[in-house]
Scaffold this active site. Structure first.
Site, PDB file in Angstrom:
ATOM      1  N   ASP A 136      -4.196 -37.529   9.952  1.00  0.00           N
ATOM      2  CA  ASP A 136      -5.637 -37.373   9.794  1.00  0.00           C
ATOM      3  C   ASP A 136      -6.155 -38.428   8.824  1.00  0.00           C
ATOM      4  O   ASP A 136      -5.507 -38.733   7.815  1.00  0.00           O
ATOM      5  CB  ASP A 136      -5.967 -35.977   9.264  1.00  0.00           C
ATOM      6  CG  ASP A 136      -7.451 -35.669   9.360  1.00  0.00           C
ATOM      7  OD1 ASP A 136      -8.034 -35.930  10.423  1.00  0.00           O
ATOM      8  OD2 ASP A 136      -8.029 -35.164   8.391  1.00  0.00           O
ATOM      9  N   HIS A 143     -19.285 -39.554   4.964  1.00  0.00           N
ATOM     10  CA  HIS A 143     -18.519 -38.391   4.506  1.00  0.00           C
ATOM     11  C   HIS A 143     -17.840 -38.690   3.172  1.00  0.00           C
ATOM     12  O   HIS A 143     -17.911 -37.886   2.228  1.00  0.00           O
ATOM     13  CB  HIS A 143     -17.478 -38.013   5.554  1.00  0.00           C
ATOM     14  CG  HIS A 143     -16.521 -36.950   5.121  1.00  0.00           C
ATOM     15  ND1 HIS A 143     -16.906 -35.652   4.880  1.00  0.00           N
ATOM     16  CD2 HIS A 143     -15.189 -36.999   4.869  1.00  0.00           C
ATOM     17  CE1 HIS A 143     -15.853 -34.937   4.512  1.00  0.00           C
ATOM     18  NE2 HIS A 143     -14.800 -35.736   4.490  1.00  0.00           N
ATOM     19  N   GLU A 209     -13.980 -29.549   9.905  1.00  0.00           N
ATOM     20  CA  GLU A 209     -14.237 -30.980   9.872  1.00  0.00           C
ATOM     21  C   GLU A 209     -14.436 -31.446  11.310  1.00  0.00           C
ATOM     22  O   GLU A 209     -13.540 -31.305  12.149  1.00  0.00           O
ATOM     23  CB  GLU A 209     -13.087 -31.741   9.210  1.00  0.00           C
ATOM     24  CG  GLU A 209     -12.987 -31.452   7.720  1.00  0.00           C
ATOM     25  CD  GLU A 209     -11.987 -32.336   6.997  1.00  0.00           C
ATOM     26  OE1 GLU A 209     -12.094 -32.435   5.758  1.00  0.00           O
ATOM     27  OE2 GLU A 209     -11.108 -32.925   7.664  1.00  0.00           O
ATOM     28  N   GLU A 211     -14.368 -33.973  14.007  1.00  0.00           N
ATOM     29  CA  GLU A 211     -13.637 -35.224  14.190  1.00  0.00           C
ATOM     30  C   GLU A 211     -13.449 -35.535  15.669  1.00  0.00           C
ATOM     31  O   GLU A 211     -13.637 -34.684  16.542  1.00  0.00           O
ATOM     32  CB  GLU A 211     -12.259 -35.157  13.518  1.00  0.00           C
ATOM     33  CG  GLU A 211     -12.297 -34.815  12.041  1.00  0.00           C
ATOM     34  CD  GLU A 211     -10.960 -34.994  11.347  1.00  0.00           C
ATOM     35  OE1 GLU A 211     -10.132 -35.808  11.833  1.00  0.00           O
ATOM     36  OE2 GLU A 211     -10.728 -34.323  10.325  1.00  0.00           O
ATOM     37  N   ASP A 241     -10.436 -30.190  12.143  1.00  0.00           N
ATOM     38  CA  ASP A 241      -9.359 -30.087  11.153  1.00  0.00           C
ATOM     39  C   ASP A 241      -9.781 -29.054  10.104  1.00  0.00           C
ATOM     40  O   ASP A 241     -10.413 -29.376   9.100  1.00  0.00           O
ATOM     41  CB  ASP A 241      -9.105 -31.450  10.499  1.00  0.00           C
ATOM     42  CG  ASP A 241      -7.818 -31.463   9.706  1.00  0.00           C
ATOM     43  OD1 ASP A 241      -6.841 -30.852  10.154  1.00  0.00           O
ATOM     44  OD2 ASP A 241      -7.783 -32.098   8.644  1.00  0.00           O
ATOM     45  N   ARG A 245     -10.867 -25.658   1.192  1.00  0.00           N
ATOM     46  CA  ARG A 245     -11.300 -26.552   0.121  1.00  0.00           C
ATOM     47  C   ARG A 245     -10.814 -26.114  -1.254  1.00  0.00           C
ATOM     48  O   ARG A 245     -10.523 -26.959  -2.118  1.00  0.00           O
ATOM     49  CB  ARG A 245     -12.831 -26.642   0.116  1.00  0.00           C
ATOM     50  CG  ARG A 245     -13.442 -27.106   1.421  1.00  0.00           C
ATOM     51  CD  ARG A 245     -13.030 -28.508   1.793  1.00  0.00           C
ATOM     52  NE  ARG A 245     -13.753 -28.978   2.969  1.00  0.00           N
ATOM     53  CZ  ARG A 245     -13.507 -30.125   3.580  1.00  0.00           C
ATOM     54  NH1 ARG A 245     -12.536 -30.916   3.140  1.00  0.00           N
ATOM     55  NH2 ARG A 245     -14.209 -30.485   4.638  1.00  0.00           N
ATOM     56  N   GLN A 248      -7.173 -26.940  -1.508  1.00  0.00           N
ATOM     57  CA  GLN A 248      -7.076 -28.393  -1.612  1.00  0.00           C
ATOM     58  C   GLN A 248      -7.406 -28.886  -3.014  1.00  0.00           C
ATOM     59  O   GLN A 248      -6.746 -29.789  -3.541  1.00  0.00           O
ATOM     60  CB  GLN A 248      -8.010 -29.041  -0.594  1.00  0.00           C
ATOM     61  CG  GLN A 248      -7.933 -30.565  -0.553  1.00  0.00           C
ATOM     62  CD  GLN A 248      -8.821 -31.151   0.538  1.00  0.00           C
ATOM     63  OE1 GLN A 248      -9.464 -30.432   1.287  1.00  0.00           O
ATOM     64  NE2 GLN A 248      -8.859 -32.465   0.620  1.00  0.00           N
ATOM     65  N   LYS A 261      -4.466 -28.076   4.574  1.00  0.00           N
ATOM     66  CA  LYS A 261      -4.737 -28.634   5.897  1.00  0.00           C
ATOM     67  C   LYS A 261      -3.720 -28.180   6.938  1.00  0.00           C
ATOM     68  O   LYS A 261      -3.719 -28.678   8.062  1.00  0.00           O
ATOM     69  CB  LYS A 261      -4.703 -30.157   5.824  1.00  0.00           C
ATOM     70  CG  LYS A 261      -5.725 -30.765   4.887  1.00  0.00           C
ATOM     71  CD  LYS A 261      -7.101 -30.828   5.525  1.00  0.00           C
ATOM     72  CE  LYS A 261      -8.030 -31.690   4.690  1.00  0.00           C
ATOM     73  NZ  LYS A 261      -9.282 -32.003   5.397  1.00  0.00           N
ATOM     74  N   THR A 265      -5.293 -27.133  13.352  1.00  0.00           N
ATOM     75  CA  THR A 265      -6.161 -28.211  13.800  1.00  0.00           C
ATOM     76  C   THR A 265      -6.447 -27.946  15.267  1.00  0.00           C
ATOM     77  O   THR A 265      -5.523 -27.953  16.087  1.00  0.00           O
ATOM     78  CB  THR A 265      -5.490 -29.585  13.625  1.00  0.00           C
ATOM     79  OG1 THR A 265      -5.241 -29.817  12.237  1.00  0.00           O
ATOM     80  CG2 THR A 265      -6.367 -30.696  14.168  1.00  0.00           C
ATOM     81  N   GLU A 371     -20.193 -30.557   2.889  1.00  0.00           N
ATOM     82  CA  GLU A 371     -21.318 -31.472   2.735  1.00  0.00           C
ATOM     83  C   GLU A 371     -22.649 -30.787   3.029  1.00  0.00           C
ATOM     84  O   GLU A 371     -23.625 -30.972   2.306  1.00  0.00           O
ATOM     85  CB  GLU A 371     -21.160 -32.661   3.670  1.00  0.00           C
ATOM     86  CG  GLU A 371     -19.961 -33.529   3.414  1.00  0.00           C
ATOM     87  CD  GLU A 371     -19.744 -34.483   4.568  1.00  0.00           C
ATOM     88  OE1 GLU A 371     -20.371 -35.564   4.570  1.00  0.00           O
ATOM     89  OE2 GLU A 371     -18.975 -34.139   5.492  1.00  0.00           O
TER      90      GLU A 371
END
Length: 429
Positions: A136, A143, A209, A211, A241, A245, A248, A261, A265, A371
């Site tokens: 990834d 971003h 996410e 993607e 994905d 948070r 992380q 993560k 996915t 975000e």
């Protein structure tokens, strides 16, 4: 032979493939792995609201790829991808001709059509290919700037290396699942700013996410040029994905994401080929810092693909929370693949490269809840309430398409519902 497969005037004898807004017109022809009640997995191609059974097409002789025909008897795309670009092109040309309104062989044979075509609504979709490895990236400038601004301020938002290389990390191929697979909220170590020690807890800041995933079709054992890398990509899928948070934030220093993560996915079940996307190529943005020669662009290598994310709370209506476009990326999949191979890393058939979260310049273009809600400070309006991060029972849906002249190249949906966390048993002593 001349390539007519992109022509807007091309029509199929299957009328649903010609309808306005159809995701799978004859110009698309994406591949997937499907089953029906009482049958095993097999490869198919989406056309209109139907799936053409590729194994049955070979067995009846209506599709003949010569030495490559056996690849279509496999339940996944890996054998076809390994056959190389010549086989990919031959199959696309054969299918385009077979499904064209000008070709009577299948059009006028109702018995054969009943044998080869299955309504998409009656299928179960499976992983379209066996994922060899999964990487990834973090390759959208919008971003990266948004996330960096939250944690380091706008003056230090981008890491020093960001404008020079596409940053990435190696993920877990075993965690890649097909659209529709439920996702269990992860548990892990979290540590709040006012806590002295970490604790084991369900992620309270679970996120998505948005993607695009690039699927490697040609293996390599040497550093690739960007041009070679572009040619080695078989096709693309929508990719979510899922990201914890809070887990992380505690674990990522100094080595980056790990358990945060590894939950899942999700990818869309249809692989849209690079060949189908060829008319929609666009250039990467102007560079503030010149890239080193091995990463420099050699032509337009992004695509104009409109993307959106929807959130559906349990027992509520769908709300579109983000709209953006793949053309906003700073690095293309070809540059990511070239960089991945630059130290001699072998690339395999079925390697999956996630683009990284795709965000644009405005709030409504942001591809993650981190975000969109600015770290939870500005919640997003959804049907029946607001969201800073994902709650149990929420379903997240990714959609995307490239718009042609009177047709669209669609990806279908990439969806997953979040289920509550389960207990983790303590080690017996």
């Amino acid at each position: 032979m001349p390539d007519r497969t992109h022509e807007p005037s091309l029509k199929s004898w299957l009328e649903t493939a010609n309808e306005e807004g159809c995701e799978f017109p004859i110009q698309n022809l994406p591949y997937g792995s499907f089953s029906t009640i009482g049958s095993g997995r097999r490869l198919g191609v989406a056309i209109g609201d139907q799936v053409l059974d590729l194994r049955a097409a070979v067995e009846t002789g209506i599709i003949d790829l010569g030495q490559y025909s056996e690849t279509l008897r496999s339940p996944t795309l890996n054998a076809l991808m390994a056959a190389g670009r010549g086989a990919w092109a031959k199959l696309r040309f054969s299918l385009s001709d077979l499904l064209s309104s000008e070709t009577p062989s299948l059009r006028d044979d109702q018995t054969l059509r009943a044998e080869l075509l299955v309504p998409i609504s009656e299928t179960s979709m499976h992983m379209p290919f066996d994922v060899s490895e999964y990487t990834d990236f973090y390759a959208s400038r919008h971003h990266a700037f948004n996330v960096g601004s939250m944690f380091r301020g706008p003056e230090n938002a981008l890491p020093p290396n960001w404008l020079h290389i596409p940053i990435g990390y190696n993920g877990r191929a075993s965690s890649v699942v097909v659209s529709g697979t439920p996702v269990r909220r992860p548990k892990g170590q979290v540590k709040g700013p006012n806590e002295d020690v970490p604790r084991l807890a369900p992620s309270a800041r679970f996120d998505i996410e948005l993607e695009l995933g690039a699927v490697v079709g040609v293996p390599s054992d040497h550093p690739l040029t960007v041009a070679e890398a572009f040619e080695n990509i078989f096709g693309y899928v929508l990719l979510n994905d899922w990201s914890a948070r809070d887990i992380q934030a505690w674990e990522y220093q100094p080595l980056g994401p790990f358990q945060s993560k590894a939950t899942a996915t999700s990818i869309s079940p249809w692989v849209v080929t690079a060949h189908a996307l060829e008319p929609f190529r666009v250039s990467t943005p102007d560079r503030e810092v010149p890239l080193l020669p091995n990463l420099q662009d050699v032509g337009p290598m992004l695509y104009d693909i409109a993307l959106q994310v929807s959130l559906v709370p349990a027992n509520s209506l769908e709300t579109v929370i983000s709209r953006t476009n793949y053309r906003e990326m700073y690095y293309s999949a070809a540059q990511q693949l070239a960089h991945h191979s630059s130290c001699g890393c072998p690339m395999r058939v079925g390697d999956l490269l996630g683009s990284g979260t795709i965000s644009g310049p405005e709030r409504e273009n942001r591809g993650s809840l981190l975000e969109l809600s600015w770290g939870g400070k500005d919640p997003v309006e959804v049907d029946g309430g607001t969201r800073s991060f994902i709650e149990d029972g929420d379903t997240l849906i990714l959609r995307g398409h490239a718009a042609g002249d009177g047709f669209r190249i669609g990806f279908g949906e990439c969806s997953g519902q979040v289920l509550p966390a389960t207990d983790i048993r303590a080690t017996d002593r």
